[in-house]
Design a protein around this motif. Structure first.
Motif, PDB file in Angstrom:
ATOM      1  N   ALA A 200       0.832  -1.204   0.000  1.00 46.63           N
ATOM      2  CA  ALA A 200       0.000   0.000   0.000  1.00 46.63           C
ATOM      3  C   ALA A 200       0.864   1.251   0.000  1.00 46.63           C
ATOM      4  CB  ALA A 200      -0.925  -0.010   1.213  1.00 46.63           C
ATOM      5  N   ILE A 201       1.905   1.271   0.818  1.00 48.33           N
ATOM      6  CA  ILE A 201       2.752   2.459   0.905  1.00 48.33           C
ATOM      7  C   ILE A 201       3.568   2.641  -0.361  1.00 48.33           C
ATOM      8  CG2 ILE A 201       4.732   3.453   2.131  1.00 48.33           C
ATOM      9  CD1 ILE A 201       3.544   2.145   4.675  1.00 48.33           C
ATOM     10  N   ASP A 202       4.072   1.550  -0.932  1.00 40.83           N
ATOM     11  CA  ASP A 202       4.829   1.644  -2.179  1.00 40.83           C
ATOM     12  C   ASP A 202       3.963   2.228  -3.292  1.00 40.83           C
ATOM     13  OD1 ASP A 202       7.204   0.932  -3.915  1.00 40.83           O
ATOM     14  OD2 ASP A 202       5.653  -0.291  -4.867  1.00 40.83           O
ATOM     15  N   THR A 203       2.745   1.721  -3.426  1.00 41.10           N
ATOM     16  CA  THR A 203       1.823   2.235  -4.450  1.00 41.10           C
ATOM     17  C   THR A 203       1.481   3.694  -4.186  1.00 41.10           C
ATOM     18  OG1 THR A 203       0.871   0.029  -4.724  1.00 41.10           O
ATOM     19  CG2 THR A 203      -0.410   1.890  -5.569  1.00 41.10           C
ATOM     20  N   PHE A 204       1.216   4.009  -2.916  1.00 42.43           N
ATOM     21  CA  PHE A 204       0.854   5.374  -2.537  1.00 42.43           C
ATOM     22  C   PHE A 204       1.986   6.353  -2.839  1.00 42.43           C
ATOM     23  CE2 PHE A 204       0.884   8.780   0.611  1.00 42.43           C
ATOM     24  CZ  PHE A 204      -0.392   9.298   0.475  1.00 42.43           C
ATOM     25  N   MET A 205       3.208   5.987  -2.487  1.00 43.85           N
ATOM     26  CA  MET A 205       4.332   6.898  -2.698  1.00 43.85           C
ATOM     27  C   MET A 205       4.599   7.134  -4.178  1.00 43.85           C
ATOM     28  SD  MET A 205       5.173   7.920   0.280  1.00 43.85           S
ATOM     29  CE  MET A 205       6.648   8.820  -0.181  1.00 43.85           C
ATOM     30  N   ARG A 206       4.400   6.113  -4.993  1.00 47.47           N
ATOM     31  CA  ARG A 206       4.571   6.306  -6.434  1.00 47.47           C
ATOM     32  C   ARG A 206       3.443   7.147  -7.012  1.00 47.47           C
ATOM     33  NH1 ARG A 206       3.951   1.753  -8.929  1.00 47.47           N
ATOM     34  NH2 ARG A 206       3.824   0.257  -7.207  1.00 47.47           N
ATOM     35  N   LEU A 207       2.258   6.982  -6.491  1.00 43.87           N
ATOM     36  CA  LEU A 207       1.107   7.722  -6.969  1.00 43.87           C
ATOM     37  C   LEU A 207       1.198   9.204  -6.628  1.00 43.87           C
ATOM     38  CD1 LEU A 207      -1.714   7.585  -8.311  1.00 43.87           C
ATOM     39  CD2 LEU A 207      -2.650   7.074  -6.051  1.00 43.87           C
ATOM     40  N   TYR A 208       1.721   9.501  -5.440  1.00 41.07           N
ATOM     41  CA  TYR A 208       1.769  10.892  -4.978  1.00 41.07           C
ATOM     42  C   TYR A 208       3.203  11.448  -4.914  1.00 41.07           C
ATOM     43  CZ  TYR A 208      -3.153  10.634  -3.888  1.00 41.07           C
ATOM     44  OH  TYR A 208      -4.533  10.496  -3.995  1.00 41.07           O
ATOM     45  N   ALA A 209       4.107  10.843  -5.668  1.00 35.32           N
ATOM     46  CA  ALA A 209       5.474  11.344  -5.709  1.00 35.32           C
ATOM     47  C   ALA A 209       5.495  12.763  -6.266  1.00 35.32           C
ATOM     48  CB  ALA A 209       6.340  10.438  -6.587  1.00 35.32           C
ATOM     49  N   PRO A 210       6.303  13.643  -5.700  1.00 35.55           N
ATOM     50  CA  PRO A 210       6.361  15.019  -6.219  1.00 35.55           C
ATOM     51  C   PRO A 210       6.934  15.032  -7.626  1.00 35.55           C
ATOM     52  CG  PRO A 210       8.079  14.638  -4.596  1.00 35.55           C
ATOM     53  CD  PRO A 210       7.207  13.432  -4.559  1.00 35.55           C
ATOM     54  N   ALA A 211       6.464  15.962  -8.432  1.00 34.21           N
ATOM     55  CA  ALA A 211       6.965  16.076  -9.806  1.00 34.21           C
ATOM     56  C   ALA A 211       8.436  16.510  -9.777  1.00 34.21           C
ATOM     57  CB  ALA A 211       6.132  17.103 -10.592  1.00 34.21           C
ATOM     58  N   GLU A 212       9.189  15.936 -10.677  1.00 34.57           N
ATOM     59  CA  GLU A 212      10.611  16.303 -10.762  1.00 34.57           C
ATOM     60  C   GLU A 212      10.747  17.724 -11.274  1.00 34.57           C
ATOM     61  OE1 GLU A 212      12.390  11.853 -11.763  1.00 34.57           O
ATOM     62  OE2 GLU A 212      12.804  13.562 -13.076  1.00 34.57           O
ATOM     63  N   ARG A 213      11.621  18.455 -10.644  1.00 30.43           N
ATOM     64  CA  ARG A 213      11.860  19.825 -11.093  1.00 30.43           C
ATOM     65  C   ARG A 213      12.759  19.807 -12.332  1.00 30.43           C
ATOM     66  NH1 ARG A 213      13.099  23.047  -5.422  1.00 30.43           N
ATOM     67  NH2 ARG A 213      11.051  22.667  -4.440  1.00 30.43           N
ATOM     68  N   PRO A 214      12.504  20.703 -13.298  1.00 31.06           N
ATOM     69  CA  PRO A 214      13.351  20.748 -14.496  1.00 31.06           C
ATOM     70  C   PRO A 214      14.755  21.200 -14.145  1.00 31.06           C
ATOM     71  CG  PRO A 214      11.831  22.614 -14.439  1.00 31.06           C
ATOM     72  CD  PRO A 214      11.417  21.708 -13.342  1.00 31.06           C
ATOM     73  N   ALA A 215      15.743  20.682 -14.862  1.00 29.21           N
ATOM     74  CA  ALA A 215      17.128  21.052 -14.590  1.00 29.21           C
ATOM     75  C   ALA A 215      17.335  22.530 -14.901  1.00 29.21           C
ATOM     76  CB  ALA A 215      18.074  20.200 -15.449  1.00 29.21           C
TER      77      ALA A 215
END
Length: 215
Positions: A200-215
Motif C-alpha cells: 500500500a505504501i509503495d503504491t501510494f508513494m509512487r502515486l503521490y510522488a512530487p513532480a521532478e523539477r526541471p534542470a
C-alpha cells in the motif's frame, strides 16, 4: 501545580463503571445477534438488570450502538495518533500507521463488526452512518492531516489529502482484510499484514510522488 481535572464522586465513578460494563455487554450482544435481532430487553436480561436501568443510561438502541462503536474506535485512534509524528520520517510514520491499522482490522472482533455493519446497513441506515462517522471517517481525517503536512513540505505532490488518505487505506484493506471478510482465509499472519502495508505504501508513494523539477 494543582490538577485541573475535576474529581468524580464515588457515585459518578460507579455510574461510569456501570456504563462501561453495559457497553461491553452490548458489544458482545450486537456481534452475536446482529443489529436487527438485538433488543434493549435482551441486553437488559444479559446484564442482569432491569430495562429501566438500561434506559437510564441509553435512550435507544441506536444510542447504545453508537456507544459500542465509540468504545471500539476511541482507544484505537489514541494509539494511532502518536505514530503520525509530523516531525518524524514521513514514510516510517506512515508504515507504522498502516501496520497498526491493519493489525487492528484483521482481529476477529473487528472482522465481526465489519460483517455486522455490511449486513445490516442496507436495512438500518443508522448502522452505516454511526459506524462511518465514528470509525472510517475519523481515521481518514487523522491520516489526511498527516499527509497534508507532507504535501505542504513537498514530500508529496499537492492534492486533496483526505482523498489521498482514503486511497492509501483502500489499497491496504484490499488484501488480507478483504480475504478475511469473504471467508477466503481464516488466519492472517504478521508477514501478510506487513506485505499489505508495504504494498500500500509503495503504491501510494509512487502515486503521490512530487513532480521532478526541471534542470
Amino acid at each position: 501545580m494543582a490538577d485541573d481535572k475535576p474529581c468524580l464522586s464515588r457515585r459518578e465513578v460507579r455510574r461510569n463503571d456501570r456504563r462501561d460494563a453495559i457497553v461491553a455487554i452490548a458489544q458482545a450482544y450486537f456481534l452475536d445477534h446482529g443489529y436487527a435481532a438485538t433488543t434493549m430487553s435482551g441486553i437488559a436480561g444479559t446484564m442482569g438488570g432491569s430495562k429501566a436501568t438500561l434506559w437510564s443510561y441509553f435512550p435507544s438502541k441506536e444510542a447504545l450502538f453508537e456507544a459500542v462503536i465509540d468504545r471500539a474506535t476511541t482507544l484505537f485512534r489514541q494509539r494511532l495518533t502518536p505514530l503520525l509524528d509530523p516531525d518524524g520520517d514521513f514514510e516510517s510514520g506512515l508504515r507504522g500507521f498502516m501496520l497498526r491499522f491493519l493489525e487492528k482490522l484483521t482481529q476477529a472482533e473487528s472482522v465481526a463488526l465489519h460483517r455486522l455493519v455490511h449486513a445490516e446497513s442496507g436495512r438500518f441506515h443508522e448502522v452505516g452512518r454511526i459506524f462511518y462517522d465514528r470509525g472510517p471517517r475519523t481515521i481518514v481525517h487523522l491520516a489526511g492531516a498527516f499527509i497534508g503536512r507532507a504535501m505542504d513540505r513537498g514530500t508529496l505532490r499537492r492534492d486533496d489529502p483526505v482523498w489521498a488518505a482514503r486511497t492509501l487505506i483502500a489499497i491496504g484493506m484490499a488484501g488480507s482484510h478483504q480475504q478475511l471478510l469473504l471467508g477466503l482465509v481464516d488466519v492472517v499472519t504478521p508477514e501478510m499484514i506487513a506485505a499489505d502495508a508495504d504494498a500500500a505504501i509503495d503504491t501510494f508513494m509512487r502515486l503521490y510522488a512530487p513532480a521532478e523539477r526541471p534542470a
